[in-house]
Scaffold this active site. Structure first.
Site, PDB file in Angstrom:
ATOM      1  N   ALA A 107       0.859  -1.190   0.000  1.00 25.37           N
ATOM      2  CA  ALA A 107       0.000   0.000   0.000  1.00 25.37           C
ATOM      3  C   ALA A 107       0.891   1.236   0.000  1.00 25.37           C
ATOM      4  CB  ALA A 107      -0.919   0.011   1.211  1.00 25.37           C
ATOM      5  N   GLU A 112       5.223  10.902  -1.902  1.00 28.40           N
ATOM      6  CA  GLU A 112       4.041  11.776  -1.931  1.00 28.40           C
ATOM      7  C   GLU A 112       3.134  11.445  -3.122  1.00 28.40           C
ATOM      8  OE1 GLU A 112       3.498  13.804   0.541  1.00 28.40           O
ATOM      9  OE2 GLU A 112       5.475  13.938   1.449  1.00 28.40           O
ATOM     10  N   SER A 158       4.701   9.772  -9.941  1.00 30.55           N
ATOM     11  CA  SER A 158       4.278  10.579 -11.092  1.00 30.55           C
ATOM     12  C   SER A 158       3.052   9.962 -11.766  1.00 30.55           C
ATOM     13  CB  SER A 158       5.423  10.691 -12.108  1.00 30.55           C
ATOM     14  OG  SER A 158       6.449  11.527 -11.615  1.00 30.55           O
TER      15      SER A 158
END
Length: 387
Positions: A127, A364, A367
């Protein structure tokens, strides 16, 4: 913050970065550690709380102001920003986005002062970019919760005092539902941190696995209290939106440094009796990098304004993070190319930044995740049609 105060903050941070941190970059990379004097200086300047509201002891910068500050921080090794990035960013924003008033009053002043370091414990082996797939679970046991699972690549885990742990609390809910965030102190029985990860780059910025084996926390450890149960996914998404603008700004700061290193080398390196800066193909590489940097800076500032006024906290952050992280990779590649063989040697700044920049396209949200967010937001329901 008024304009004069912001200019003073930016000037102070710029001086600190360029006069104290830049000269020690090679040392930080070699020893995989930020020296204590730099940590102490960062605390003294309020960098552990620049995005935390003033009422809790922070500087209370807006996203637009924060972006300008992070431009300055990005000019040097990412390890510096990593020291306090999670306190201001994804971990601190857990409290700002979802905590009760009591939780904010208790923890935010300590984060802002750098008295404690927080970690955002969301990512797992299965995850990463899709947090809906996390397998860490928490079950209620009387007036406590028992947490079992493991987290991976957790920034600052080796030194964190507090972990914002995301766990599934409703196994029957949809993947993006039934997740709760818990405040878990490091000293909690059953919590253990693995050895520091051995990474490609960003030495001095530490990550590690976190294992939770029957960790018991009270009801008041739930971020948001009773109302926060099963709200963890939404909290995480809001934190990541802020974090994406922040990382985009960091990439812009690194791009500026890479442009400066490239230009300086092109002026000083001589080939065929003249500076390589006189060769038009080298000039083309430099021009492309300057253009990329300008575009990234303008994009980030525009997205930050929209984030502040609330008009776009989804697509804009994804666009900024996607463009800026890819952009700095291009700029780093050109910097190595202009340096030639020297750019491939350890101890040369552009070689180090080339390794450091690669991670920005991954954390974060990769892409590819940013592409999906952007496209689905534009295309709408048609993006979910099946044959």
């Amino acid at each position: 913050m008024d304009g004069d105060a912001l200019r003073d903050v930016l000037a102070t941070v710029r001086e600190f970065v360029r006069e104290q941190v830049v000269p020690r970059e090679a040392e930080i990379d070699d020893k995989d550690q930020v020296p204590d004097p730099l940590r102490q200086a960062a605390r003294a300047m309020g960098l552990y709380g620049f995005a935390i509201p003033e009422q809790y002891g922070g500087l209370g910068l807006s996203m637009y102001e924060e972006a300008q500050l992070v431009f300055e921080l990005g000019y040097t090794t990412p390890a510096l920003r990593s020291l306090f990035g999670t306190n201001n960013g994804i971990a601190g924003h857990v409290l700002l986005e979802g905590a009760t008033a009591e939780q904010r009053a208790r923890w935010l002043p300590q984060l802002a002062a750098g008295e404690i370091t927080a970690a955002f414990a969301l990512t797992e082996a299965d995850a990463g970019s899709d947090p809906g797939g996390l397998r860490t679970v928490a079950r209620r046991d009387g007036d406590h919760w028992v947490i079992d699972g493991s987290k991976r690549f957790i920034t600052n885990a080796p030194v964190a005092d507090m972990f914002m742990v995301f766990a599934r609390t409703d196994p029957d809910a949809a993947p993006s539902r039934g997740i709760t965030c818990f405040l878990v102190p490091r000293e909690s029985t059953g919590l253990s941190v693995g050895p520091k990860d051995q990474k490609m780059g960003q030495f001095g910025a530490w990550t590690a696995d976190v294992v939770l084996n029957g960790v018991r926390v009270p009801d008041d450890a739930v971020v948001g209290g009773a109302a926060g149960v099963n709200q963890g996914y939404a909290i995480a998404m809001r934190c990541l939106a802020h974090g994406r603008v922040h990382i985009a700004a960091l990439c812009v700061g690194m791009a500026e440094r890479l442009v400066d290193e490239t230009v300086q080398y092109a002026r000083s390196r001589r080939q065929s009796g003249r500076a390589i800066a006189s060769f038009q193909l080298v000039q083309g590489l430099i021009a492309d990098s300057v253009t990329d940097h300008y575009a990234g800076r303008s994009l980030v500032l525009d997205v930050a304004r929209r984030y502040d006024d609330g008009s776009d906290r989804r697509v804009g952050p994804a666009v900024a993070k996607y463009f800026a992280s890819e952009m700095v990779g291009r700029v780093a590649d050109r910097a190595v190319q202009v340096h030639g063989g020297s750019g491939y040697m350890r101890g040369v700044a552009v070689e180090r930044f080339y390794r450091d920049a690669r991670l920005f396209r991954i954390y974060e949200g990769t892409s590819q995740i940013q592409q999906v967010i952007i496209a689905k937001s534009v295309v709408g329901e048609a993006a979910n049609e099946s044959a």
